[in-house]
Design an enzyme around this catalytic site. Structure first.
Site, short mmCIF file in Angstrom:
data_model
loop_
_atom_site.label_atom_id
_atom_site.label_comp_id
_atom_site.label_asym_id
_atom_site.label_seq_id
_atom_site.Cartn_x
_atom_site.Cartn_y
_atom_site.Cartn_z
N ASP A 162 0.81 -1.21 0.00
CA ASP A 162 0.00 0.00 0.00
C ASP A 162 0.85 1.27 0.00
OD1 ASP A 162 -2.34 1.55 0.25
OD2 ASP A 162 -2.23 1.52 2.44
N ASN A 411 6.48 -7.47 6.88
CA ASN A 411 5.21 -6.86 7.26
C ASN A 411 4.06 -7.62 6.64
OD1 ASN A 411 3.65 -4.43 8.37
ND2 ASN A 411 2.96 -4.49 6.24
N GLU A 412 3.20 -8.13 7.49
CA GLU A 412 1.93 -8.74 7.10
C GLU A 412 2.04 -9.79 6.00
OE1 GLU A 412 -0.94 -5.67 6.27
OE2 GLU A 412 -1.22 -5.30 8.39
N ASN A 465 -0.74 -5.46 13.46
CA ASN A 465 -1.39 -4.29 12.85
C ASN A 465 -2.89 -4.50 12.93
OD1 ASN A 465 1.17 -3.51 12.06
ND2 ASN A 465 0.92 -4.08 9.92
N TYR A 467 -6.99 -2.91 12.67
CA TYR A 467 -7.84 -1.85 12.13
C TYR A 467 -9.30 -2.00 12.54
CZ TYR A 467 -3.77 -0.12 9.74
OH TYR A 467 -2.54 0.42 9.49
N TYR A 471 -11.35 -0.90 9.07
CA TYR A 471 -11.74 -1.88 8.03
C TYR A 471 -12.82 -2.83 8.55
CZ TYR A 471 -7.59 -0.29 5.49
OH TYR A 471 -6.67 0.47 4.84
N GLU A 503 0.59 -1.06 14.10
CA GLU A 503 -0.24 -0.16 13.29
C GLU A 503 -1.64 -0.15 13.86
OE1 GLU A 503 -0.41 -0.96 9.06
OE2 GLU A 503 1.76 -1.30 8.94
N LYS A 567 -4.01 8.09 6.47
CA LYS A 567 -4.02 7.76 7.90
C LYS A 567 -3.01 8.58 8.69
CE LYS A 567 -6.01 3.17 7.37
NZ LYS A 567 -5.81 2.95 5.93
#
Ligand code: GCB
Length: 591
Positions: A162, A411-412, A465, A467, A471, A503, A567
């Site tokens: 992203d 990451n992720e 992370n 949300y 989300y 995050e 963000k």
């Protein structure tokens, strides 16, 4: 790899400035030998900078393939007899370099430095032509991954992370000297025993020489010395490096000839500190540390990911203003200037590789069509080899920074299929083999809940992370609060390790306001962050909060992105949103 330095025995020349530049959409340059003469049809391009936003043309912004840079450099006459090195602090994502007609370097990976000994290819007192072809293609083998698609309209780059795929010469280029016999590497490991510090050092050198090291305090007074390429120095009444107190010693590594004459000298800043994970605590110098800060990006209007000292210092000043004590180099290694600054100012850093977007089952930022993440056609052994190499280069570059307290493998990634363990176990092992002094983690993603995730077991800390309220449970902060707390408690239950929420945040359009909880409004960002903070304060194992993101940043176009990811607590131009003041109240009170 040591950064270039001016010392008693070394000199450097910065090659930043305007270079000739030409895109190569047809991929002809390598066969036609564009390095052999002046670049035709070239335009001027600043170095360092991403090239994408410099020219107001979609063909430049979305170019896929090779981009050529060229300049000339006069090699100082006085450098005759020295070893001469050409160094790129970064070329994203890979590059080949020629000096005049000779290829001198080739490098894979967009965020770590590389260099070439060009002594035999340049003539002190004359000019040399330096040509670089930088390639921005992301494939299943590259870190980060992507897919280049051939379409009737031309080649298109698809990727699964992203942030915008900026490319070019993002950091400084140097020509520098060392003596023929020279220091090529230094590694330090520090310890504390009451009021006494220790500095274990290892100096690598080329050429016959006697190694001596001298440790000086910040006032320049000698506090310890040693002889031999390895040893242990003790520092009585040590002044430790600590969060908020970037106290640095200086380790001078000297090479001497048989008569005692100084042959080479390299000066390394050293912070004496320890890092340890104990139970659910993250300890720096034996004291529990709580991370307050951000996931960031190297990102700004016009220059993209090009390093800029003005922007760097401004960002650090804003972090100081808001009361942050740490940040994560999401989602790639940052410029070395950034880590040096963090060292000097006592800012704590989580240092991350460029492994982001390794999850074909998660398609929000781009679908690949593949159904399994870890196969020989997708993230396979070739990717893993590049990932291992990225880890080696990261540790080699950053191991001596006291600010770096935690390595982040990725990451992720897709973390809840069994193959994930096979892919990641060797990567964790490599970090630990190269650097037994720092904990290692991996940031997990929202689909990898405690009952599904299979990789966090490999890590020293839980990095997550989340949300909720963005989300999921969009606009319903009450439901989000319940879900967040339940999940964090499940992590504690399962692993009993410190939890870093790496995050959390909400896209926020600066200037949009709402009295009720309305996603995208400034008030909603404030309320969402406050909700997370309430939950963190109720769970002892939470040892850190890194808001996503420090500032708004560029992404590729998408229906979920309004001129990029919003963000940020600051806009892309670094104006504060309402959340900046609310976060400042919390973080400054916590100091
Ligand atoms: C994430 C990613 C980050 C994205 C962020 C978002 O989990 O790690 O790269 O930008 O979510 O805003 O969706």
């Amino acid at each position: 790899m040591l950064r270039p330095q001016d010392t008693a025995t070394r000199e450097r020349k910065c090659m930043n400035g305007l270079w000739s530049f030409r895109l190569d959409p047809a991929g002809e340059g390598r066969t036609q030998g564009w390095w052999r003469s002046r670049l035709d049809e070239a335009r001027e391009m600043p170095v360092p900078a991403s090239y994408n936003d410099i020219v107001p043309e979609l063909a430049v912004r979305d170019h896929v393939g090779d981009a050529w840079y060229q300049t000339t450099v006069r090699v100082p006459q006085r450098w005759a007899g020295e070893r001469i090195v050409l160094r790129f602090d970064a070329a994203t994502h890979r590059a080949v370099v020629w000096v005049d007609d000779v290829q001198v370097a080739e490098h894979e990976g967009g965020y770590t430095p590389f260099e070439a000994d060009v002594t035999d290819h340049v003539q002190p007192g004359t000019e040399a032509r330096v040509t670089v072809v930088v390639n921005n293609e992301l494939t299943w083998e590259s870190i980060p991954p992507g897919v280049v698609e051939d379409t009737p309209l031309g080649r298109r780059q698809n990727y699964f992370h992203d942030f915008f795929n900026y490319a070019g010469l993002h950091r400084a280029v140097w020509l520098y000297t060392t003596p023929k016999a020279h220091v090529c590497g230094i590694a330090v490991e520090t310890g504390l025993d009451g009021g006494t510090g220790t500095v274990r050092y290892a100096v690598e050198h080329a050429g016959a020489a006697v190694v001596r090291v001298v440790l000086r305090d910040a006032a320049g007074a000698e506090v310890a010395d040693g002889e031999g390429s390895e040893g242990l120095l003790t520092v009585p009444d040590v002044h430790p490096w600590a969060p908020g107190d970037g106290y640095l010693y200086e380790l001078e590594a000297q090479l001497h000839d048989a008569d005692g004459g100084l042959v080479d000298s390299y000066v390394l800043p050293v912070g004496v500190r320890t890092v340890e994970v104990r139970g659910t605590e993250f300890l720096i110098n034996g004291e529990p540390f709580y991370f307050r800060g951000f996931g960031k990006h190297e990102d700004a209007p016009v220059r993209g990911k090009g390093h800029d000292d003005a922007l760097m210092v401004h960002d650090f000043e804003l972090m100081e203003w808001i009361g942050a004590n740490s940040f994560r180099t999401s989602h790639y290694p940052y410029a070395e200037e950034v880590l040096d600054y963090a060292d000097r100012h006592g800012i704590v850093v989580i240092d991350e590789t460029a492994a982001v977007g390794m999850n074909v089952r998660f398609t929000m930022h781009g679908a690949s069509g593949a159904t399994s993440t870890y196969t020989e056609d997708t993230i396979g052994s070739a990717t893993q080899r590049n990932h291992l190499q990225a880890i080696r280069e990261l540790v080699a570059r950053d191991r001596n920074h006291p600010s770096v307290v935690l390595w982040c493998v990725a990451n992720e990634p897709d973390g809840s299929v069994p193959e994930a363990r096979d892919y990641f176990a060797p990567l964790f092992a490599e970090f630990r083999k190269l650097d037994p002094t720092r904990p290692v983690g991996l940031v997990n993603m929202l689909a990898d809940l405690p009952d599904k995730d299979l990789v966090t077991e490999l890590a020293d800390v839980v990095m997550t992370n989340r949300y909720y309220g963005w989300y999921m449970q969009t606009g319903d902060l009450a439901a989000a609060e319940v879900a967040l707390e339940a999940e964090l408690r499940a992590w504690v239950e399962k692993h009993h390790k410190p939890i870093l929420v790496t995050e959390y945040g909400a896209d926020t359009y600066a200037g949009l306001h709402s009295i009720v909880d309305m996603p995208w409004s400034e008030e909603y960002q404030v309320a969402l962050l406050a909700m997370y903070h309430r939950v963190f304060d109720r769970i002892d194992a939470v040892v850190g909060e890194h808001i996503w993101n420090f500032a708004d940043f560029a992404t590729r176009p998408g229906v979920m992105r309004v001129g990029g990811n919003k963000k940020g607590v600051f806009t892309r131009e670094r104006s504060p949103k309402s959340a900046a003041f609310a976060v400042r109240d919390r973080w400054r009170a916590a100091r």
